[in-house]
Write a protein that holds these residues in place. Structure first.
Motif, PDB file in Angstrom:
ATOM      1  N   SER A 323       0.823  -1.209   0.000  1.00  0.00           N
ATOM      2  CA  SER A 323       0.000   0.000   0.000  1.00  0.00           C
ATOM      3  C   SER A 323       0.855   1.255   0.000  1.00  0.00           C
ATOM      4  O   SER A 323       1.840   1.345   0.735  1.00  0.00           O
ATOM      5  CB  SER A 323      -0.916   0.020   1.230  1.00  0.00           C
ATOM      6  N   PHE A 324       0.466   2.203  -0.830  1.00  0.00           N
ATOM      7  CA  PHE A 324       0.925   3.578  -0.688  1.00  0.00           C
ATOM      8  C   PHE A 324      -0.202   4.333   0.008  1.00  0.00           C
ATOM      9  O   PHE A 324      -1.277   4.507  -0.549  1.00  0.00           O
ATOM     10  CB  PHE A 324       1.234   4.206  -2.042  1.00  0.00           C
ATOM     11  N   GLY A 325       0.035   4.742   1.234  1.00  0.00           N
ATOM     12  CA  GLY A 325      -0.985   5.427   2.012  1.00  0.00           C
ATOM     13  C   GLY A 325      -1.401   4.663   3.238  1.00  0.00           C
ATOM     14  O   GLY A 325      -1.552   5.252   4.307  1.00  0.00           O
ATOM     15  N   GLY A 326      -1.591   3.341   3.109  1.00  0.00           N
ATOM     16  CA  GLY A 326      -2.001   2.557   4.258  1.00  0.00           C
ATOM     17  C   GLY A 326      -3.216   3.166   4.923  1.00  0.00           C
ATOM     18  O   GLY A 326      -4.098   3.723   4.273  1.00  0.00           O
ATOM     19  N   ARG A 345       3.766  10.224  -2.713  1.00  0.00           N
ATOM     20  CA  ARG A 345       3.713  10.597  -4.121  1.00  0.00           C
ATOM     21  C   ARG A 345       4.977  10.111  -4.821  1.00  0.00           C
ATOM     22  O   ARG A 345       6.004   9.863  -4.188  1.00  0.00           O
ATOM     23  CB  ARG A 345       3.547  12.100  -4.296  1.00  0.00           C
ATOM     24  N   LEU A 346       4.849   9.976  -6.140  1.00  0.00           N
ATOM     25  CA  LEU A 346       5.964   9.538  -6.977  1.00  0.00           C
ATOM     26  C   LEU A 346       6.478   8.167  -6.552  1.00  0.00           C
ATOM     27  O   LEU A 346       7.675   7.883  -6.598  1.00  0.00           O
ATOM     28  CB  LEU A 346       7.101  10.567  -6.949  1.00  0.00           C
ATOM     29  N   GLY A 347       5.555   7.301  -6.152  1.00  0.00           N
ATOM     30  CA  GLY A 347       5.922   5.955  -5.726  1.00  0.00           C
ATOM     31  C   GLY A 347       5.773   4.945  -6.844  1.00  0.00           C
ATOM     32  O   GLY A 347       4.970   5.106  -7.763  1.00  0.00           O
ATOM     33  N   LEU A 348       6.555   3.868  -6.763  1.00  0.00           N
ATOM     34  CA  LEU A 348       6.531   2.789  -7.751  1.00  0.00           C
ATOM     35  C   LEU A 348       6.442   1.448  -7.035  1.00  0.00           C
ATOM     36  O   LEU A 348       7.232   1.166  -6.127  1.00  0.00           O
ATOM     37  CB  LEU A 348       7.806   2.816  -8.603  1.00  0.00           C
ATOM     38  N   ILE A 370       1.351   7.651  -8.518  1.00  0.00           N
ATOM     39  CA  ILE A 370       1.764   6.298  -8.170  1.00  0.00           C
ATOM     40  C   ILE A 370       1.697   5.416  -9.408  1.00  0.00           C
ATOM     41  O   ILE A 370       0.707   5.433 -10.155  1.00  0.00           O
ATOM     42  CB  ILE A 370       0.853   5.706  -7.069  1.00  0.00           C
ATOM     43  N   VAL A 371       2.749   4.638  -9.642  1.00  0.00           N
ATOM     44  CA  VAL A 371       2.792   3.690 -10.753  1.00  0.00           C
ATOM     45  C   VAL A 371       2.800   2.275 -10.190  1.00  0.00           C
ATOM     46  O   VAL A 371       3.639   1.937  -9.347  1.00  0.00           O
ATOM     47  CB  VAL A 371       4.031   3.919 -11.641  1.00  0.00           C
ATOM     48  N   LEU A 372       1.870   1.460 -10.660  1.00  0.00           N
ATOM     49  CA  LEU A 372       1.786   0.043 -10.312  1.00  0.00           C
ATOM     50  C   LEU A 372       1.978  -0.733 -11.600  1.00  0.00           C
ATOM     51  O   LEU A 372       1.063  -0.806 -12.432  1.00  0.00           O
ATOM     52  CB  LEU A 372       0.431  -0.276  -9.679  1.00  0.00           C
ATOM     53  N   SER A 388     -10.024  11.134  -2.431  1.00  0.00           N
ATOM     54  CA  SER A 388     -10.070  12.083  -3.551  1.00  0.00           C
ATOM     55  C   SER A 388      -8.686  12.476  -4.054  1.00  0.00           C
ATOM     56  O   SER A 388      -8.545  12.952  -5.176  1.00  0.00           O
ATOM     57  CB  SER A 388     -10.835  13.337  -3.120  1.00  0.00           C
ATOM     58  N   LEU A 389      -7.644  12.282  -3.237  1.00  0.00           N
ATOM     59  CA  LEU A 389      -6.286  12.635  -3.663  1.00  0.00           C
ATOM     60  C   LEU A 389      -5.610  11.528  -4.467  1.00  0.00           C
ATOM     61  O   LEU A 389      -4.572  11.751  -5.081  1.00  0.00           O
ATOM     62  CB  LEU A 389      -5.419  12.959  -2.447  1.00  0.00           C
ATOM     63  N   ALA A 390      -6.172  10.342  -4.447  1.00  0.00           N
ATOM     64  CA  ALA A 390      -5.478   9.169  -4.997  1.00  0.00           C
ATOM     65  C   ALA A 390      -5.501   9.170  -6.519  1.00  0.00           C
ATOM     66  O   ALA A 390      -6.559   9.304  -7.143  1.00  0.00           O
ATOM     67  CB  ALA A 390      -6.104   7.886  -4.458  1.00  0.00           C
TER      68      ALA A 390
END
Length: 468
Positions: A323-326, A345-348, A370-372, A388-390
């Protein structure tokens, strides 16, 4: 086998049909209205858990709906096969990693708990603390005394993995608040009399930038690796590589359960680890294999194997893979003082295999850019973005379940492929992942050079974590 699969599918559909009938009967009540709303927004796994909670106290409906709901749960949450699952080459390796630590000019040999504690305080930049084979118990936090340097780190190690065991009966095993330290080739276990009291094997905090934790086996902690700031200083640019993070039993107590718990630190790399059995004994908790949050940025989660539950997948509680954010972060713990703009932010997250989670394999909560990419999700509910930010880009993933954008979030999806258990891979649930039905090739994601096994991706690659 096909006949059994068809029978299970029909039973699962019957359960959901009975749910719809029950909801219709209750539609004039607040319970019925809530059921209808939840059915529109949740995965089958989530919906089944929600229904079980909502049915509590409605004895007549429980008698009708619970048996088919249990059957549906067994269909959507397949029990992992008995016995150990393969590590697929990830986690702690039996031999020392080939890449040596440069800049070591002296060696300090230790053979007692007291000597280890003192060496951690006294070692200077360029020192390797080498622990003799044996078992070393501790009951007080271990602290560091000096900074390493980029060209002269300080290393705590042993010559061969599987020969040194550290037992921690304290809240934090090693508090890492100095830069350029390396910890490798260790076996570390939490042995608190109350298991919930063993919080972290490593607490990387404040000034602990450029920490490297590699080729260790770490078990029985609430959050095996905890990373967070202190007094406005953040331990950025760490590396967690080739570790095995696991628990031998569900955790108890009131602390979050997350194998790798990062809050606010930037540019960490989490690579080639095995994470298994990150479970809480209480049904109220959501547990995570790996997460990054707290207004952090630039995290890379690559080539890991995450198995939320190696058994009892439908035990109470919610289990998420990566998870990004948890869960949301309290403002006081956010790097920017609020997390108002993003949790991460800017996570991979790329080339990971995530399996046997009763909720999402990949989760993006109030995190953006975020890139998955090229992940394989087995026996999970799929992918979800929340808040709403995701904002997330899904590229070239192979997964069961669905990709769902919730609460005003957004997903951009390209070249993803559905995984069909029993048809796409040889033995999906057993993690024997040779291709049975090879999907069409897709353009490789431009910034990813390799795959789960570090094999070079050709310009035309297969979806999922494995390119061949």
């Amino acid at each position: 086998m096909q006949r059994l699969t068809r029978w299970m599918t029909r039973l699962a559909l019957l359960a959901l049909l009975l749910f719809a009938i029950g909801a219709a009967l209750l539609v004039v009540t607040p319970t019925g209205q809530n059921l209808v709303t939840e059915a529109r927004n949740r995965s089958p796994q989530e919906l089944i858990r929600y229904l079980k909670r909502r049915l509590e106290g409605h004895n007549k409906l429980e008698a009708v709906l619970l048996p088919p709901l249990h059957a549906a749960q067994r269909h959507f949450e397949r029990e992992p096969p008995a016995g150990p699952l393969p590590s697929l080459g990830k986690g702690q390796q039996a031999t020392t990693l080939q890449a040596p630590i440069a800049g070591i000019v002296q060696e300090l040999r230790v053979d007692s708990p007291q000597a280890i504690r003192q060496a951690l305080r006294d070692a200077k930049a360029g020192t390797r603390i080498l622990i003799a084979p044996g078992l070393y118990p501790f009951d007080r936090n271990l602290g560091l005394g000096n900074d390493g340097r980029s060209n002269a780190p300080i290393v705590l190690s042993t010559e061969r993995p599987g020969t040194v065991w550290l037992q921690f009966a304290q809240l934090n095993g090693i508090v890492v608040d100095r830069p350029h330290w390396v910890f490798e080739n260790l076996d570390i276990q939490g042995v608190c009399s109350d298991p919930g009291d063993c919080e972290h094997a490593f607490h990387v905090v404040g000034g602990g930038a450029f920490t490297t934790i590699r080729n260790n086996r770490i078990s029985d902690f609430n959050a095996h690796i905890k990373v967070n700031g202190s007094e406005g200083i953040w331990p950025d640019r760490g590396l967690l590589a080739h570790n095995t993070l696991t628990n031998t039993a569900p955790r108890s107590g009131d602390a979050p359960v997350v194998a790798f718990d990062l809050v606010g630190a930037n540019h960490w790399r989490v690579q080639d680890n095995v994470v298994t059995d990150i479970v809480h004994s209480s049904p109220k908790w959501t547990t995570y294999g790996i997460y990054m949050k707290g207004a952090s940025e630039g995290g890379r989660i690559e080539r890991n194997l995450v198995v939320c539950s190696s058994k009892n997948i439908s035990a109470p509680g919610v289990r998420v893979g990566i998870s990004f954010g948890g869960g949301s972060t309290g403002a006081a713990f956010c790097r920017d003082g609020s997390c108002a703009g993003f949790e991460h932010r800017l996570g991979l997250a790329a080339n990971n295999i995530v399996a046997h989670c009763n909720d999402t394999g990949l989760d993006v909560n109030q995190s953006n850019q975020i890139v998955l990419a090229h992940n394989t999700l087995i026996n999970t509910s799929g992918v979800a973005t929340r808040g709403s930010l995701a904002r997330a880009r899904l590229y070239g993933n192979l997964y069961e379940g669905v990709a769902r954008a919730r609460d005003g979030s957004q997903i951009t999806a390209e070249f993803n492929e559905k995984l069909r258990p029993g048809a796409t891979l040889m033995n999906t649930d057993g993690l024997l992942l040779g291709w049975q039905h090879t999907p069409e090739r897709i353009p490789s994601f431009k910034s990813l050079q390799d795959d789960f096994h570090r094999q070079l991706r050709a310009p035309g690659s297969l979806p999922g974590a494995m390119s061949q």
